[in-house]
Enzyme design. Structure first.
Site, PDB file in Angstrom:
ATOM      1  N   HIS A 252      27.016   5.005 -11.181  1.00  0.00           N
ATOM      2  CA  HIS A 252      26.655   4.463 -12.429  1.00  0.00           C
ATOM      3  C   HIS A 252      27.267   4.491 -13.716  1.00  0.00           C
ATOM      4  O   HIS A 252      26.790   4.335 -14.862  1.00  0.00           O
ATOM      5  CB  HIS A 252      25.110   5.204 -12.912  1.00  0.00           C
ATOM      6  CG  HIS A 252      25.177   6.609 -12.990  1.00  0.00           C
ATOM      7  ND1 HIS A 252      24.184   7.386 -12.724  1.00  0.00           N
ATOM      8  CD2 HIS A 252      26.231   7.382 -13.777  1.00  0.00           C
ATOM      9  CE1 HIS A 252      24.656   8.710 -13.351  1.00  0.00           C
ATOM     10  NE2 HIS A 252      25.729   8.741 -13.825  1.00  0.00           N
TER      11      HIS A 252
ATOM     12  N   HIS B  24      21.899  11.606 -19.428  1.00  0.00           N
ATOM     13  CA  HIS B  24      23.169  12.394 -19.957  1.00  0.00           C
ATOM     14  C   HIS B  24      23.108  12.680 -21.629  1.00  0.00           C
ATOM     15  O   HIS B  24      23.523  12.307 -22.303  1.00  0.00           O
ATOM     16  CB  HIS B  24      24.303  11.379 -19.988  1.00  0.00           C
ATOM     17  CG  HIS B  24      24.628  10.777 -18.355  1.00  0.00           C
ATOM     18  ND1 HIS B  24      23.922   9.813 -17.813  1.00  0.00           N
ATOM     19  CD2 HIS B  24      25.667  11.019 -17.597  1.00  0.00           C
ATOM     20  CE1 HIS B  24      24.316   9.628 -16.816  1.00  0.00           C
ATOM     21  NE2 HIS B  24      25.435  10.481 -16.387  1.00  0.00           N
TER      22      HIS B  24
ATOM     23  N   HIS C  79      34.305  12.832  -9.669  1.00  0.00           N
ATOM     24  CA  HIS C  79      34.650  12.395 -11.063  1.00  0.00           C
ATOM     25  C   HIS C  79      34.468  13.640 -11.898  1.00  0.00           C
ATOM     26  O   HIS C  79      33.754  14.489 -11.522  1.00  0.00           O
ATOM     27  CB  HIS C  79      34.135  11.211 -11.579  1.00  0.00           C
ATOM     28  CG  HIS C  79      32.457  11.393 -12.045  1.00  0.00           C
ATOM     29  ND1 HIS C  79      31.597  11.370 -11.169  1.00  0.00           N
ATOM     30  CD2 HIS C  79      31.839  11.214 -13.145  1.00  0.00           C
ATOM     31  CE1 HIS C  79      30.394  11.290 -11.809  1.00  0.00           C
ATOM     32  NE2 HIS C  79      30.483  11.166 -12.880  1.00  0.00           N
TER      33      HIS C  79
ATOM     34  N   GLU D 106      26.691  15.233  -9.627  1.00  0.00           N
ATOM     35  CA  GLU D 106      25.620  13.991  -9.330  1.00  0.00           C
ATOM     36  C   GLU D 106      25.129  13.571  -8.110  1.00  0.00           C
ATOM     37  O   GLU D 106      24.161  12.917  -7.852  1.00  0.00           O
ATOM     38  CB  GLU D 106      26.285  12.767 -10.330  1.00  0.00           C
ATOM     39  CG  GLU D 106      26.408  12.923 -11.835  1.00  0.00           C
ATOM     40  CD  GLU D 106      26.784  11.836 -12.495  1.00  0.00           C
ATOM     41  OE1 GLU D 106      26.770  11.847 -13.898  1.00  0.00           O
ATOM     42  OE2 GLU D 106      27.398  10.846 -12.140  1.00  0.00           O
TER      43      GLU D 106
HETATM   44  C1  DHB Z   1      32.023   8.606 -16.370  1.00  0.00           C
HETATM   45  C2  DHB Z   1      31.124   8.508 -15.517  1.00  0.00           C
HETATM   46  C3  DHB Z   1      29.711   8.806 -15.331  1.00  0.00           C
HETATM   47  O1  DHB Z   1      28.947   9.024 -14.393  1.00  0.00           O
HETATM   48  C4  DHB Z   1      29.315   8.999 -16.513  1.00  0.00           C
HETATM   49  O2  DHB Z   1      27.906   9.609 -16.418  1.00  0.00           O
HETATM   50  C5  DHB Z   1      29.751   9.091 -17.905  1.00  0.00           C
HETATM   51  C6  DHB Z   1      31.175   8.742 -17.684  1.00  0.00           C
HETATM   52  C7  DHB Z   1      33.208   7.668 -16.670  1.00  0.00           C
HETATM   53  O3  DHB Z   1      33.707   7.733 -15.284  1.00  0.00           O
HETATM   54  O4  DHB Z   1      33.785   7.841 -17.503  1.00  0.00           O
HETATM   55 FE    FE Z   2      26.901  10.166 -14.770  1.00  0.00          FE
END
Ligand code: DHB
Ligand code: FE
Length: 286
Positions: free
Chosen positions: A12, A59, A193, A240
């Site tokens: 997302h 978030h 990530h 996540e």
């Molecule tokens: C990013 C990815 C995410 O899932 C998120 O919630 C906020 C930032 C990113 O890749 O920058």
């Molecule tokens: Fe996220």
């Protein structure tokens, strides 16, 4: 009766929403990402769900650090896109299904999952970006959406196993709702990530690809992954992915993998995407 026909897993990444809203989808960097969802848009248009239950995480947008519910079910009639600092995304209001949501709350809470009932909530990129990826840029979203927000922001998030079992309880709830509704469950977030700190930008494609395989064939194995292992292998925000297990728990034990897409990177994130069909839908498509 209502029934769950399929599950969709997707990242997302907020920058995907920005690329779409700012008309950058044809830029080579973004074209690579959006091309991976062309089949998916056709699939969902054909499958025409009446309701999507979208498992996502807030978030720190709707919920500040004052109150952080572990599982929060959106029971309202409408959810507005949130302002995350650049104004709300120019996407339609999300229309809920208060009757089905209330039924899920009653069934799941009676089954000893202590959901928080949410009657007012703005929804951030965690929910709106997956809708954009699957439905494109319509004037109105083509179906009702029930948001289920999961805490993966403040330690401790729920375990993968807890999430998987909640998915099973949601399935039981949906399948005891008397109206004939076709329901698709979305699990959003991930894949590997890390947004900040010395390991910012971490991506682990081996872990991600094994996770995609596990989602299809052996989700039970994935439920044993501990928080610290997500963190070590998939980065701090890789946690996540427990939300995908709620979706998987709501499906048949054996599913048909209709579609898979994986690309690296988009912003800081590996983008992973699966469409999994329950037996009945898969058989009808043969
Ligand atoms: C990013 C990815 C995410 O899932 C998120 O919630 C906020 C930032 C990113 O890749 O920058
Ligand atoms: Fe996220």
């Amino acid at each position: 009766m209502a029934k769950i026909i399929a599950g969709v897993a997707t990242s997302h990444v907020p920058a995907i929403g920005a690329a779409l809203d700012l008309g950058k989808t044809q830029e080579p960097y973004w074209q690579r990402v959006f091309a991976g969802y062309e089949e998916s848009k056709k699939w969902i248009e054909k499958v025409k769900p009446d309701v999507c239950i979208v498992v996502f995480n807030d978030h720190a947008t709707a919920f500040s650090m004052d109150i952080v519910p572990t599982f929060a079910l959106g029971c309202a009639a409408e959810f507005e896109p949130a302002d995350e600092g650049w104004g709300p995304r120019p996407v339609p209001t999300v229309h809920g299904h208060p009757e089905l949501a209330a039924h899920i709350a009653q069934s799941v809470i009676t089954d000893e999952f202590d959901l928080t009932i949410v009657n007012k909530m703005e929804v951030d990129h965690g929910l709106t970006v997956p809708l954009s990826l699957m439905f494109g840029q319509p004037k109105e979203w083509p179906c009702k959406i029930i948001p289920l927000a999961v805490n993966v922001v403040l330690f401790p998030p729920p375990s993968g196993n807890r999430c998987f079992n909640l998915g099973k309880a949601i399935r039981k709830a949906v399948e005891s709702f008397p109206e004939d509704l076709r329901v698709v469950v979305f699990g959003t977030g991930g894949m590997s990530h890390q947004i900040s700190g010395p390991r910012a930008g971490l991506i682990n494609s081996d872990f991600d690809k094994a996770f995609l395989d596990g989602m299809v064939n052996d989700p039970k194995k994935l439920t044993a992954i501990k928080h610290v292992d997500y963190m070590r292998e998939a980065g701090a925000e890789g946690i996540e992915m427990v939300m995908w297990l709620i979706m998987r728990g709501a499906l048949d034990e054996k599913v048909h993998e209709r579609y898979r897409f994986y690309t690296v990177p988009a912003s800081n994130t590996a983008v992973g995407h699966l469409i999994l069909e329950n037996q009945e839908l898969a058989a009808a498509a043969e």
